[in-house]
Scaffold this motif. Structure first.
Motif, PDB file in Angstrom:
ATOM      1  N   ILE A  34       1.194  -1.107  -0.184  1.00 30.38           N
ATOM      2  CA  ILE A  34       0.013   0.077  -0.036  1.00 30.38           C
ATOM      3  C   ILE A  34       0.586   0.972  -0.214  1.00 30.38           C
ATOM      4  CG2 ILE A  34      -1.567   1.526   1.242  1.00 30.38           C
ATOM      5  CD1 ILE A  34      -2.762  -1.264   0.008  1.00 30.38           C
ATOM      6  N   GLY A  35       0.685   2.037  -0.769  1.00 28.67           N
ATOM      7  CA  GLY A  35       1.236   3.600  -1.496  1.00 28.67           C
ATOM      8  C   GLY A  35       0.964   4.978  -0.836  1.00 28.67           C
ATOM      9  N   TRP A  36       1.316   5.745  -0.602  1.00 26.55           N
ATOM     10  CA  TRP A  36       0.087   6.805   0.306  1.00 26.55           C
ATOM     11  C   TRP A  36       1.735   7.993  -1.453  1.00 26.55           C
ATOM     12  CZ3 TRP A  36      -3.758   8.101   2.191  1.00 26.55           C
ATOM     13  CH2 TRP A  36      -4.204   7.830   3.580  1.00 26.55           C
ATOM     14  N   PHE A  37       0.299   8.789  -1.983  1.00 28.37           N
ATOM     15  CA  PHE A  37       1.033   9.644  -3.157  1.00 28.37           C
ATOM     16  C   PHE A  37       0.152  10.856  -2.678  1.00 28.37           C
ATOM     17  CE2 PHE A  37       2.970   6.669  -6.269  1.00 28.37           C
ATOM     18  CZ  PHE A  37       2.470   6.083  -5.591  1.00 28.37           C
ATOM     19  N   ARG A  38       0.171  12.148  -3.192  1.00 26.03           N
ATOM     20  CA  ARG A  38      -0.066  13.595  -3.377  1.00 26.03           C
ATOM     21  C   ARG A  38       0.255  14.177  -4.124  1.00 26.03           C
ATOM     22  NH1 ARG A  38       3.813  16.075   1.523  1.00 26.03           N
ATOM     23  NH2 ARG A  38       5.595  16.604   0.142  1.00 26.03           N
ATOM     24  N   GLN A  39      -0.729  14.897  -4.487  1.00 23.08           N
ATOM     25  CA  GLN A  39      -0.834  15.805  -5.357  1.00 23.08           C
ATOM     26  C   GLN A  39      -0.835  17.570  -5.473  1.00 23.08           C
ATOM     27  OE1 GLN A  39      -3.583  14.756  -9.190  1.00 23.08           O
ATOM     28  NE2 GLN A  39      -1.588  15.964 -10.703  1.00 23.08           N
ATOM     29  N   ALA A  40      -0.170  18.117  -4.636  1.00 23.90           N
ATOM     30  CA  ALA A  40      -0.178  20.222  -4.706  1.00 23.90           C
ATOM     31  C   ALA A  40      -0.651  20.558  -5.769  1.00 23.90           C
ATOM     32  CB  ALA A  40       1.264  19.972  -4.504  1.00 23.90           C
ATOM     33  N   PRO A  41      -1.654  21.490  -5.615  1.00 27.83           N
ATOM     34  CA  PRO A  41      -1.935  22.327  -6.648  1.00 27.83           C
ATOM     35  C   PRO A  41      -1.169  22.398  -7.937  1.00 27.83           C
ATOM     36  CG  PRO A  41      -3.128  23.559  -4.684  1.00 27.83           C
ATOM     37  CD  PRO A  41      -1.697  21.800  -4.369  1.00 27.83           C
ATOM     38  N   GLY A  42      -1.008  22.152  -9.030  1.00 28.61           N
ATOM     39  CA  GLY A  42      -0.069  22.272 -10.347  1.00 28.61           C
ATOM     40  C   GLY A  42       0.601  22.101 -10.357  1.00 28.61           C
ATOM     41  N   LYS A  43       0.678  20.776  -9.505  1.00 24.46           N
ATOM     42  CA  LYS A  43       2.085  19.961  -9.433  1.00 24.46           C
ATOM     43  C   LYS A  43       1.688  18.299 -10.159  1.00 24.46           C
ATOM     44  CE  LYS A  43       5.569  21.886  -6.290  1.00 24.46           C
ATOM     45  NZ  LYS A  43       6.237  22.172  -4.767  1.00 24.46           N
ATOM     46  N   GLU A  44       2.316  17.955 -10.289  1.00 27.79           N
ATOM     47  CA  GLU A  44       2.648  16.149 -10.365  1.00 27.79           C
ATOM     48  C   GLU A  44       2.470  15.572  -9.842  1.00 27.79           C
ATOM     49  OE1 GLU A  44       4.743  15.448 -14.587  1.00 27.79           O
ATOM     50  OE2 GLU A  44       5.595  14.362 -13.091  1.00 27.79           O
ATOM     51  N   ARG A  45       1.850  14.336  -9.049  1.00 24.98           N
ATOM     52  CA  ARG A  45       0.939  13.545  -7.963  1.00 24.98           C
ATOM     53  C   ARG A  45       2.465  12.808  -7.985  1.00 24.98           C
ATOM     54  NH1 ARG A  45      -4.486  10.256  -8.179  1.00 24.98           N
ATOM     55  NH2 ARG A  45      -2.963   8.874 -10.324  1.00 24.98           N
ATOM     56  N   GLU A  46       2.867  12.775  -6.535  1.00 24.24           N
ATOM     57  CA  GLU A  46       4.034  12.133  -6.781  1.00 24.24           C
ATOM     58  C   GLU A  46       3.941  10.808  -4.988  1.00 24.24           C
ATOM     59  OE1 GLU A  46       6.749  14.952  -4.046  1.00 24.24           O
ATOM     60  OE2 GLU A  46       5.289  15.539  -3.033  1.00 24.24           O
ATOM     61  N   ASP A  90       3.505  20.265   2.669  1.00 26.94           N
ATOM     62  CA  ASP A  90       2.804  19.389   2.679  1.00 26.94           C
ATOM     63  C   ASP A  90       1.086  19.216   2.049  1.00 26.94           C
ATOM     64  OD1 ASP A  90       4.161  18.678   5.445  1.00 26.94           O
ATOM     65  OD2 ASP A  90       4.657  17.672   3.695  1.00 26.94           O
ATOM     66  N   THR A  91       0.862  20.587   2.336  1.00 27.85           N
ATOM     67  CA  THR A  91      -0.707  20.859   1.416  1.00 27.85           C
ATOM     68  C   THR A  91      -0.502  20.198   0.302  1.00 27.85           C
ATOM     69  OG1 THR A  91      -0.709  22.538   3.149  1.00 27.85           O
ATOM     70  CG2 THR A  91      -2.381  22.781   0.836  1.00 27.85           C
ATOM     71  N   ALA A  92      -1.679  19.391  -0.130  1.00 33.46           N
ATOM     72  CA  ALA A  92      -2.193  18.483  -0.989  1.00 33.46           C
ATOM     73  C   ALA A  92      -3.551  17.447  -0.858  1.00 33.46           C
ATOM     74  CB  ALA A  92      -0.746  17.984  -1.862  1.00 33.46           C
ATOM     75  N   VAL A  93      -4.155  17.212  -2.084  1.00 33.71           N
ATOM     76  CA  VAL A  93      -4.395  15.695  -1.796  1.00 33.71           C
ATOM     77  C   VAL A  93      -3.717  14.623  -1.685  1.00 33.71           C
ATOM     78  CG1 VAL A  93      -6.469  15.100  -3.522  1.00 33.71           C
ATOM     79  CG2 VAL A  93      -6.419  16.745  -3.266  1.00 33.71           C
ATOM     80  N   TYR A  94      -4.454  13.651  -1.176  1.00 31.53           N
ATOM     81  CA  TYR A  94      -3.391  12.281  -0.355  1.00 31.53           C
ATOM     82  C   TYR A  94      -4.527  11.223  -0.713  1.00 31.53           C
ATOM     83  CZ  TYR A  94       0.298  15.044   1.919  1.00 31.53           C
ATOM     84  OH  TYR A  94       1.268  15.942   2.625  1.00 31.53           O
ATOM     85  N   TYR A  95      -3.739  10.287  -1.494  1.00 31.36           N
ATOM     86  CA  TYR A  95      -4.329   9.291  -2.094  1.00 31.36           C
ATOM     87  C   TYR A  95      -3.823   8.240  -1.162  1.00 31.36           C
ATOM     88  CZ  TYR A  95      -5.668  12.225  -6.219  1.00 31.36           C
ATOM     89  OH  TYR A  95      -6.462  13.861  -6.767  1.00 31.36           O
ATOM     90  N   VAL A 121      -5.144  17.619   2.368  1.00 25.91           N
ATOM     91  CA  VAL A 121      -4.859  17.976   3.721  1.00 25.91           C
ATOM     92  C   VAL A 121      -4.078  19.385   3.283  1.00 25.91           C
ATOM     93  CG1 VAL A 121      -2.798  17.877   4.897  1.00 25.91           C
ATOM     94  CG2 VAL A 121      -3.971  15.899   4.511  1.00 25.91           C
ATOM     95  N   THR A 122      -4.506  20.156   4.386  1.00 26.07           N
ATOM     96  CA  THR A 122      -3.961  21.430   3.935  1.00 26.07           C
ATOM     97  C   THR A 122      -3.270  22.255   5.502  1.00 26.07           C
ATOM     98  OG1 THR A 122      -5.968  22.029   2.496  1.00 26.07           O
ATOM     99  CG2 THR A 122      -4.759  23.866   3.889  1.00 26.07           C
ATOM    100  N   VAL A 123      -1.993  22.572   5.487  1.00 25.71           N
ATOM    101  CA  VAL A 123      -1.293  22.464   5.911  1.00 25.71           C
ATOM    102  C   VAL A 123      -0.966  24.898   6.151  1.00 25.71           C
ATOM    103  CG1 VAL A 123       0.745  23.215   8.056  1.00 25.71           C
ATOM    104  CG2 VAL A 123      -0.437  21.234   5.959  1.00 25.71           C
ATOM    105  N   SER A 124      -1.853  25.133   7.217  1.00 26.71           N
ATOM    106  CA  SER A 124      -1.019  26.541   7.080  1.00 26.71           C
ATOM    107  C   SER A 124      -0.318  27.007   8.412  1.00 26.71           C
ATOM    108  CB  SER A 124      -2.641  27.600   7.589  1.00 26.71           C
ATOM    109  OG  SER A 124      -2.627  27.025   9.080  1.00 26.71           O
TER     110      SER A 124
END
Length: 125
Positions: A34-46, A90-95, A121-124
């Motif tokens: 099982i992996g976790w990925f994330r995608q920040a606005p304007g960036k590729e999923r990583e 770290d702000t991104a959509v996490y999958y 996930v939003t980090v202010s």
């Protein structure tokens, strides 16, 4: 029906913590990495992190190493991502995603068969 359902996201201040959960159903969870990925606005999923199915070996991207911890509970078909010392970057959509034939190439999206719907996930600062 195969499902991966993420939960635990939200808004947190920099330096804070969140724990994401990924609940799986509809497939034999214990033989999937099982992996976790994330995608920040304007960036590729990583790729962020991964835990293997055979011996629970864990993997982390350099950007989260030392701050995030991945774990799994095969009895409840759940994977967790404990995120500490969170930063605005770290702000991104996490999958979460499931890989049936884990070969160590955990950062490659094409290795994964099943995906969750993602959560914010939003980090202010």
């Amino acid at each position: 029906e195969v499902q991966l359902v993420e939960s635990g996201g939200g808004l947190v201040q920099a330096g804070g913590s969140l724990t994401l959960s990924c609940a799986a159903s509809g497939f034999r969870f214990d033989v999937y990495a099982i992996g976790w990925f994330r995608q920040a606005p304007g960036k590729e999923r990583e790729g962020v992190s991964c835990i293997s199915d055979t011996d629970d070996t864990t993997y982390y991207s350099d950007s989260v190493k030392g701050r995030f911890t991945i774990s799994r509970d095969d009895a409840t078909n759940t994977v967790y991502l404990q995120m500490n010392s969170l930063k605005p970057e770290d702000t991104a959509v996490y999958y979460c995603a499931a890989d049936p034939y884990f070969d160590g190439i955990w950062w490659d999206e094409s290795e994964y068969d099943y995906w969750g719907q993602g959560l914010q996930v939003t980090v202010s600062s």
